[in-house]
Write a protein that holds these residues in place. Structure first.
Motif, PDB file in Angstrom:
ATOM      1  N   VAL A 111       0.978  -1.178   0.027  1.00 44.95           N
ATOM      2  CA  VAL A 111       0.008  -0.019  -0.122  1.00 44.95           C
ATOM      3  C   VAL A 111       0.975   1.197  -0.103  1.00 44.95           C
ATOM      4  CG1 VAL A 111      -1.725   1.386   1.260  1.00 44.95           C
ATOM      5  CG2 VAL A 111      -1.836  -1.276   1.188  1.00 44.95           C
ATOM      6  N   LEU A 112       0.683   2.209  -0.920  1.00 50.73           N
ATOM      7  CA  LEU A 112       1.382   3.271  -1.049  1.00 50.73           C
ATOM      8  C   LEU A 112       0.783   4.764  -1.006  1.00 50.73           C
ATOM      9  CD1 LEU A 112       3.506   2.008  -4.242  1.00 50.73           C
ATOM     10  CD2 LEU A 112       4.121   1.840  -1.817  1.00 50.73           C
ATOM     11  N   PRO A 113       0.680   4.995   0.383  1.00 51.25           N
ATOM     12  CA  PRO A 113      -0.127   6.401   0.450  1.00 51.25           C
ATOM     13  C   PRO A 113       1.107   7.576   0.232  1.00 51.25           C
ATOM     14  CG  PRO A 113       0.620   5.291   2.782  1.00 51.25           C
ATOM     15  CD  PRO A 113       0.400   4.330   1.705  1.00 51.25           C
ATOM     16  N   SER A 114       2.396   6.910   0.187  1.00 49.62           N
ATOM     17  CA  SER A 114       3.508   8.176  -0.377  1.00 49.62           C
ATOM     18  C   SER A 114       3.067   8.341  -1.747  1.00 49.62           C
ATOM     19  CB  SER A 114       4.677   7.324  -0.128  1.00 49.62           C
ATOM     20  OG  SER A 114       4.940   6.272  -0.708  1.00 49.62           O
ATOM     21  N   THR A 115       2.789   7.656  -2.578  1.00 46.50           N
ATOM     22  CA  THR A 115       2.600   7.800  -3.871  1.00 46.50           C
ATOM     23  C   THR A 115       1.585   8.725  -4.072  1.00 46.50           C
ATOM     24  OG1 THR A 115       3.607   5.707  -4.784  1.00 46.50           O
ATOM     25  CG2 THR A 115       2.087   6.837  -6.337  1.00 46.50           C
ATOM     26  N   ALA A 116       0.421   8.725  -3.155  1.00 41.98           N
ATOM     27  CA  ALA A 116      -0.569   9.827  -3.325  1.00 41.98           C
ATOM     28  C   ALA A 116      -0.402  11.156  -2.890  1.00 41.98           C
ATOM     29  CB  ALA A 116      -1.776   9.155  -2.272  1.00 41.98           C
ATOM     30  N   LEU A 117       0.576  11.130  -2.055  1.00 38.67           N
ATOM     31  CA  LEU A 117       1.385  12.469  -1.515  1.00 38.67           C
ATOM     32  C   LEU A 117       2.111  13.045  -2.789  1.00 38.67           C
ATOM     33  CD1 LEU A 117       2.395  11.702   2.183  1.00 38.67           C
ATOM     34  CD2 LEU A 117       0.979  13.610   1.606  1.00 38.67           C
TER      35      LEU A 117
ATOM     36  N   LYS B 243      -9.245  -3.362  -1.453  1.00 39.17           N
ATOM     37  CA  LYS B 243      -9.235  -4.383  -0.855  1.00 39.17           C
ATOM     38  C   LYS B 243     -10.109  -5.445  -1.152  1.00 39.17           C
ATOM     39  CE  LYS B 243      -6.934  -1.902   3.158  1.00 39.17           C
ATOM     40  NZ  LYS B 243      -7.173  -1.699   4.651  1.00 39.17           N
ATOM     41  N   PRO B 244     -10.093  -6.810  -0.818  1.00 37.55           N
ATOM     42  CA  PRO B 244     -11.192  -7.736  -1.369  1.00 37.55           C
ATOM     43  C   PRO B 244     -12.761  -7.216  -0.837  1.00 37.55           C
ATOM     44  CG  PRO B 244      -9.294  -8.955  -0.747  1.00 37.55           C
ATOM     45  CD  PRO B 244      -9.099  -7.553  -0.355  1.00 37.55           C
ATOM     46  N   ASP B 245     -12.528  -6.570   0.357  1.00 36.24           N
ATOM     47  CA  ASP B 245     -13.835  -6.188   1.035  1.00 36.24           C
ATOM     48  C   ASP B 245     -14.392  -4.788   0.320  1.00 36.24           C
ATOM     49  OD1 ASP B 245     -12.324  -4.048   2.088  1.00 36.24           O
ATOM     50  OD2 ASP B 245     -12.610  -4.534   4.089  1.00 36.24           O
ATOM     51  N   GLY B 246     -13.565  -4.435  -0.530  1.00 42.97           N
ATOM     52  CA  GLY B 246     -14.031  -2.906  -1.247  1.00 42.97           C
ATOM     53  C   GLY B 246     -13.536  -1.737  -0.820  1.00 42.97           C
ATOM     54  N   SER B 247     -12.905  -1.813   0.379  1.00 43.18           N
ATOM     55  CA  SER B 247     -12.459  -0.751   0.759  1.00 43.18           C
ATOM     56  C   SER B 247     -11.272  -0.173   0.165  1.00 43.18           C
ATOM     57  CB  SER B 247     -12.428  -0.762   2.448  1.00 43.18           C
ATOM     58  OG  SER B 247     -11.199  -1.604   2.758  1.00 43.18           O
ATOM     59  N   VAL B 248     -10.607   0.998   0.649  1.00 45.14           N
ATOM     60  CA  VAL B 248      -9.339   1.711   0.025  1.00 45.14           C
ATOM     61  C   VAL B 248      -8.491   1.766   1.530  1.00 45.14           C
ATOM     62  CG1 VAL B 248      -8.424   3.565  -0.940  1.00 45.14           C
ATOM     63  CG2 VAL B 248     -10.313   2.551  -1.928  1.00 45.14           C
ATOM     64  N   SER B 249      -7.292   1.664   1.392  1.00 44.13           N
ATOM     65  CA  SER B 249      -6.464   1.948   2.553  1.00 44.13           C
ATOM     66  C   SER B 249      -6.810   3.267   3.255  1.00 44.13           C
ATOM     67  CB  SER B 249      -4.857   2.025   1.934  1.00 44.13           C
ATOM     68  OG  SER B 249      -4.219   2.771   2.649  1.00 44.13           O
ATOM     69  N   PRO B 250      -7.072   3.477   4.434  1.00 45.64           N
ATOM     70  CA  PRO B 250      -7.457   4.687   5.143  1.00 45.64           C
ATOM     71  C   PRO B 250      -6.311   5.818   4.995  1.00 45.64           C
ATOM     72  CG  PRO B 250      -6.821   3.035   6.998  1.00 45.64           C
ATOM     73  CD  PRO B 250      -7.004   2.235   5.421  1.00 45.64           C
ATOM     74  N   GLU B 251      -5.228   4.989   4.948  1.00 46.83           N
ATOM     75  CA  GLU B 251      -3.685   6.342   4.702  1.00 46.83           C
ATOM     76  C   GLU B 251      -4.049   6.774   3.403  1.00 46.83           C
ATOM     77  OE1 GLU B 251      -2.505   3.045   7.274  1.00 46.83           O
ATOM     78  OE2 GLU B 251      -3.538   2.975   5.528  1.00 46.83           O
ATOM     79  N   VAL B 252      -4.550   6.027   2.349  1.00 43.69           N
ATOM     80  CA  VAL B 252      -4.562   6.700   1.102  1.00 43.69           C
ATOM     81  C   VAL B 252      -5.757   7.642   1.155  1.00 43.69           C
ATOM     82  CG1 VAL B 252      -5.004   6.435  -1.431  1.00 43.69           C
ATOM     83  CG2 VAL B 252      -3.604   5.008  -0.290  1.00 43.69           C
ATOM     84  N   MET B 253      -6.842   7.291   1.626  1.00 41.15           N
ATOM     85  CA  MET B 253      -7.935   8.353   1.603  1.00 41.15           C
ATOM     86  C   MET B 253      -7.767   9.308   2.694  1.00 41.15           C
ATOM     87  SD  MET B 253     -10.323   6.543   0.125  1.00 41.15           S
ATOM     88  CE  MET B 253     -11.541   8.205   0.564  1.00 41.15           C
ATOM     89  N   TYR B 254      -6.717   9.560   3.481  1.00 36.92           N
ATOM     90  CA  TYR B 254      -6.476  10.428   4.413  1.00 36.92           C
ATOM     91  C   TYR B 254      -5.800  11.503   3.564  1.00 36.92           C
ATOM     92  CZ  TYR B 254      -4.460  13.518   7.899  1.00 36.92           C
ATOM     93  OH  TYR B 254      -4.241  14.559   8.575  1.00 36.92           O
TER      94      TYR B 254
ATOM     95  N   ALA C 271      -5.905  11.509   0.355  1.00 32.56           N
ATOM     96  CA  ALA C 271      -6.814  12.034  -0.717  1.00 32.56           C
ATOM     97  C   ALA C 271      -7.733  13.409  -0.200  1.00 32.56           C
ATOM     98  CB  ALA C 271      -7.923  11.012  -1.059  1.00 32.56           C
ATOM     99  N   LYS C 272      -7.811  13.612   1.184  1.00 37.27           N
ATOM    100  CA  LYS C 272      -8.725  14.437   1.749  1.00 37.27           C
ATOM    101  C   LYS C 272      -7.512  15.644   1.648  1.00 37.27           C
ATOM    102  CE  LYS C 272     -10.768  16.265   5.977  1.00 37.27           C
ATOM    103  NZ  LYS C 272     -10.839  15.880   7.444  1.00 37.27           N
ATOM    104  N   LEU C 273      -6.411  15.370   2.037  1.00 39.42           N
ATOM    105  CA  LEU C 273      -5.442  16.424   2.072  1.00 39.42           C
ATOM    106  C   LEU C 273      -4.961  17.325   1.041  1.00 39.42           C
ATOM    107  CD1 LEU C 273      -2.427  15.088   4.452  1.00 39.42           C
ATOM    108  CD2 LEU C 273      -4.102  16.651   5.155  1.00 39.42           C
ATOM    109  N   VAL C 274      -5.034  16.558  -0.205  1.00 41.14           N
ATOM    110  CA  VAL C 274      -4.508  17.024  -1.513  1.00 41.14           C
ATOM    111  C   VAL C 274      -5.763  17.445  -2.340  1.00 41.14           C
ATOM    112  CG1 VAL C 274      -2.626  15.637  -1.637  1.00 41.14           C
ATOM    113  CG2 VAL C 274      -4.543  14.903  -2.682  1.00 41.14           C
TER     114      VAL C 274
END
Length: 843
Positions: A541-547, A568-579, A581-584
């Motif tokens: 999981v690469l939240p750093s790339t989102a930054l 993820k298999p449950d349909g969710s997205v890494s919460p770090e990436v979501m955070y 996404a909000k910042l940017v």
């Protein structure tokens, strides 16, 4: 032998595809002509080409069937390259100058002749051995016809036809239809004039699907359309699958040795070829083809808990079984035991291939490519597989991460390698882009045509996530961003550093230059309006790339930011990436990965916004999809760069800390099995090299991703250099994504660097800092593209517009200059646009 041999010029892709279905083609070495991966190629080096043996070898290594070289090069090549891969290019007047040694060192000749003198051509054919191929290229324009092709074939030669003389339409006095040219020698002994045609499966080892009949009309249509078209003896023209949906893509069409029957090698779609809904009229598949079909079916539908699904879901188990069965095969003695153990090994190996999306045809293509290579490796076993002097008992397969095999890189010395070997060291161990593009194209086309429906199906197939909607719109729910406070603080600090560095790169002021009195030229920046940011999610999981992608887009002022990341298999997205996404300030999060995510952003779907530019690293599927869509005018989308697997090159001298160097190498090796790391050792002793190798092995075995590291390190390199200058020169030729300098005078070496994505100077500048939080961007060019591309930066998200303002006085001086140049180019309207104003001014 071919009926005729096409010489590719500036032909359109449809014509090139049609020609690839009926035989080999000649591709000039200097031409930029795209051909399919199944196309058999002869590479022509004409008299304007400069001699470069490494370049010739490279074409052969990359799969060219033969190279055609001027006779003047014969002395340098014959005896060095296999005779069966060489053809001579010479003028008909120079045939007698070919010595016996040259004749024996090639497999044939391409003759340029001013006119088609059949007697002369026959004498040339006799001059070469019966096994030689003789191709004839008229230098004077001559009307192409079936009669001419037959006459040349009668002289035991093959006519070369430039694509300017070939057409997919009706034949004219200057062009011959491709299908008619191919059918020139074909004959039928049937009263109805039809030709017996064997249809075989390209994907299943040439398995016969059925026997049909063809007509001249059906063959021509198949060549042109690439679809299976035959002639029904009762109903006329039969386009296979037109009503049933079981269509065929034609890969090859072959004439038999008597030119009275054909073979169609096809990719069969739908329920099968037979009217009984079976794959073949001669029964079902067997052997490896049947196993492959079963495994492909199990991959998509096997019940949870089944053994095959366990293998697909547990790479460690699958790896252990492959190693176990390979060992048992090596120990088998009787014929029955060898067959039994080989069957087990094939089962597990093919399971590994199917899990990776690799088919038997892909394996066969790889075998064919390897067979065509003229550059050979020694073929020695790797150290961990070399028997020790004293026989040791064979241990049971070790659990994942617990293997005691030494994890080692391959070592070379720049002072002893040849030029060709050095070039091989600079090559990356990745698939060719054209192969990957052909694989990802059906995925991209499916999303382009069916939109959300295809996107949801592909996400379920590849990411095992069943979604009701592929997107989330801002503002994002708070429960999708629940992360540890320590991680949040780290992200916030990284955000601040990266934003500070990227804000310093903005160019908001307008550049104005008065190039001459009364003529003012300007340039100003505007943001790319809509951008798509691909954030990988596969093995890490690469939240750093989102930054790294989101911050420069935010700073540049992009109006719409779409972040795509695999769910993820449950349909969710890494919460770090979501955070992040909000910042940017992302407007949309697309829950999809791979080529399907790229396609959705490039074309837009019912719910996914279309973007103007796509950024971000990814695996080969992502890279291939990005390259595909940027060349599609329907998409109207650009990309940041053709980024591929991660890589690092470390230059170290005797002042280096071996543990630091090992850690830097491993920091990239853990990204994926296709990552490559390179250590360029400057005058390091064997003891110093051994210390680094030992540190790599020890640190690797302590990593959670040791199984990935074991594979990537085994493909990576240690290159010995005699000086810092030689080391940096190798690095410049390699053009690494990341360059780390463990040198006594690291700062001084930076001035020597010409090609690199990002440079890390000194022992306390690990690549990890640039990956996460120092401020520089980690989305960088790979695969040698650092020669042409910069890493992602704020300017990547901006475009620059120029303007000019010319006053009356300015036009009086500039106008005559412009008019003169327009007259020189014969563009009267351009000149008139100036002169009409000058006349108005003077009046």
């Amino acid at each position: 032998m071919s009926v005729f041999l096409p010489l590719l010029e500036n032909a359109d892709s449809a014509l090139v595809d049609a020609l690839a279905r009926i035989g080999p083609v000649i591709v000039p070495s200097l031409a930029q002509v795209a051909v399919s991966e199944t196309c058999r190629r002869y590479i022509l080096f004409d008299h304007d080409s400069s001699f470069n043996l490494d370049e010739i070898v490279a074409f052969l290594d990359e799969g060219a069937e033969r190279v055609i070289v001027p006779v003047a090069w014969a002395k340098e090549i014959i005896g060095t390259l296999p005779a069966e891969r060489l053809l001579l290019l010479l003028d008909v007047a120079n045939v007698s100058a070919v010595t016996d040694k040259i004749r024996e060192g090639v497999s044939g000749v391409l003759i340029k002749t001013p006119a088609l003198d059949l007697d002369l051509i026959s004498s040339v054919t006799r001059y070469f051995s019966e096994s030689s191929s003789v191709y004839v290229l008229p230098t004077a324009p001559e009307q192409p016809s079936q009669s001419t092709i037959r006459k040349i074939l009668g002289a035991k030669s093959v006519l070369v036809l430039p694509t300017s003389q070939l057409t997919l339409g009706a034949s004219t006095k200057d062009q011959i239809n491709v299908g008619e040219a191919f059918l020139s020698p074909i004959t039928s002994d049937r009263p109805d004039g039809l030709f017996a045609t064997v249809v075989s499966s390209y994907l299943h080892g040439g398995k016969s699907l059925g026997l049909v009949y063809s007509s001249v009309e059906s063959i021509k249509e198949s060549i042109i359309t690439g679809k299976g078209v035959y002639q029904s003896r009762k109903h006329g023209l039969w386009r296979k699958g037109e009503t049933s949906g079981s269509t065929q893509d034609v890969v090859y069409i072959h004439l038999d040795c008597d030119s009275d029957s054909l073979e169609f090698s096809v990719i069969q779609h739908g329920s099968g070829f037979c009217h009984l809904n079976r794959p073949s009229c001669f029964g079902g598949l067997s052997g490896l083809s049947a196993l492959e079909t079963t495994l492909q079916s199990r991959l998509s539908s096997a019940p949870e808990g089944s053994y095959t699904m366990r293998l697909f879901n547990d790479p460690t188990l699958l790896r252990s079984k492959i190693m176990e069965e390979a060992d048992e095969l090596c120990q088998a003695e009787s014929k029955e035991e060898v067959a039994f153990e080989a069957a087990d090994l094939f089962y597990f190996a093919l399971t590994r291939c199917v899990a990776a999306g690799v088919s038997i045809v892909d394996i066969e293509r790889s075998l064919d490519r390897k067979a065509k290579k003229v550059t050979r490796r020694p073929g020695n076993a790797k150290p961990q597989f070399t028997p020790k002097p004293a026989p040791q008992p064979v241990p049971a397969p070790a659990p994942s991460g617990a293997s005691t095999d030494f994890i080692r890189m391959r070592t070379y010395d720049l002072s002893t390698v040849s030029s060709a070997e050095r070039n091989q060291l600079l090559r990356r161990p990745v698939l060719k882009s054209d192969e990957m593009i052909s694989k990802v194209k059906p995925i991209v086309d499916d999303v382009r045509i069916r939109g959300d429906a295809a996107l949801l199906e592909l996400t379920a197939k590849f990411d095992q996530a069943k979604l009701t909607s592929p997107i989330m719109h801002a503002p994002f729910p708070e429960d999708t961003m629940q992360i540890d406070d320590k991680v949040r603080q780290a992200i916030d600090q990284a955000y601040a550093n990266i934003r500070k560095f990227h804000e310093a790169q903005t160019q908001n002021s307008t550049l104005k230059v008065e190039t001459m009195p009364g003529v003012v030229c300007s340039r100003f920046a505007r943001p790319v309006a809509r951008v798509g940011l691909y954030v990988p999610g596969g093995t890490a999981v690469l939240p750093s790339t989102a930054l790294m992608l989101g911050i420069p887009a935010q700073v540049a002022g992009c109006k719409e930011i779409v972040i795509a990341t695999p769910p993820k298999p449950d349909g969710s997205v890494s919460p770090e990436v979501m955070y992040v996404a909000k910042l940017v300030g992302a407007s949309t999060v697309l829950k999809a990965g791979g080529g399907q995510a790229v396609a959705a952003m490039a074309y837009g779907t019912q719910t996914v916004p279309k973007v103007d530019k796509i950024f971000g690293p990814g695996n080969q599927w992502v890279t291939a999809a990005k390259m595909l869509v940027q060349n599609d005018t329907d998409a109207l989308v650009s990309i940041d760069m053709p980024a591929g697997p991660s890589e690092v090159l470390v230059i170290a001298d005797n002042t280096c800390n071996s543990a630091f160097v090992a850690a830097d190498l491993l920091s990239q090796a853990e990204h994926g099995v296709d990552s490559q790391v390179v250590l360029v050792a400057v005058n390091l002793s064997q003891a110093e090299l051994s210390a680094i190798e030992k540190a790599v092995d020890e640190q690797a075995k302590a990593l959670t991703r040791v199984d990935i590291v074991r594979q990537s390190v085994a493909k990576s390199l240690i290159v010995k250099a005699s000086s810092v200058e030689e080391a940096v020169q190798f690095s410049n030729d390699y053009a690494p994504e990341h360059l780390i300098l463990h040198l006594r005078e690291a700062n001084a070496a930076v001035s020597l660097v010409e090609n690199a994505g990002s440079v890390f100077v000194g022992p306390y500048s690990p690549e990890s800092c640039g990956d996460y939080a120092s401020g520089t961007n980690h989305t960088l060019p790979t695969n040698g593209y650092a020669r042409q591309f910069s890493g992602v930066n704020t300017l990547s998200f901006q475009k620059h517009i120029t303007s000019q303002e010319v006053t009356v006085d300015g036009l009086k001086v500039l106008g005559p200059v412009v008019a003169t140049l327009a007259d020189c180019e014969g563009l009267d309207a351009h000149a008139n646009a100036v002169r009409i104003r000058l006349r108005h001014i003077s009046s």
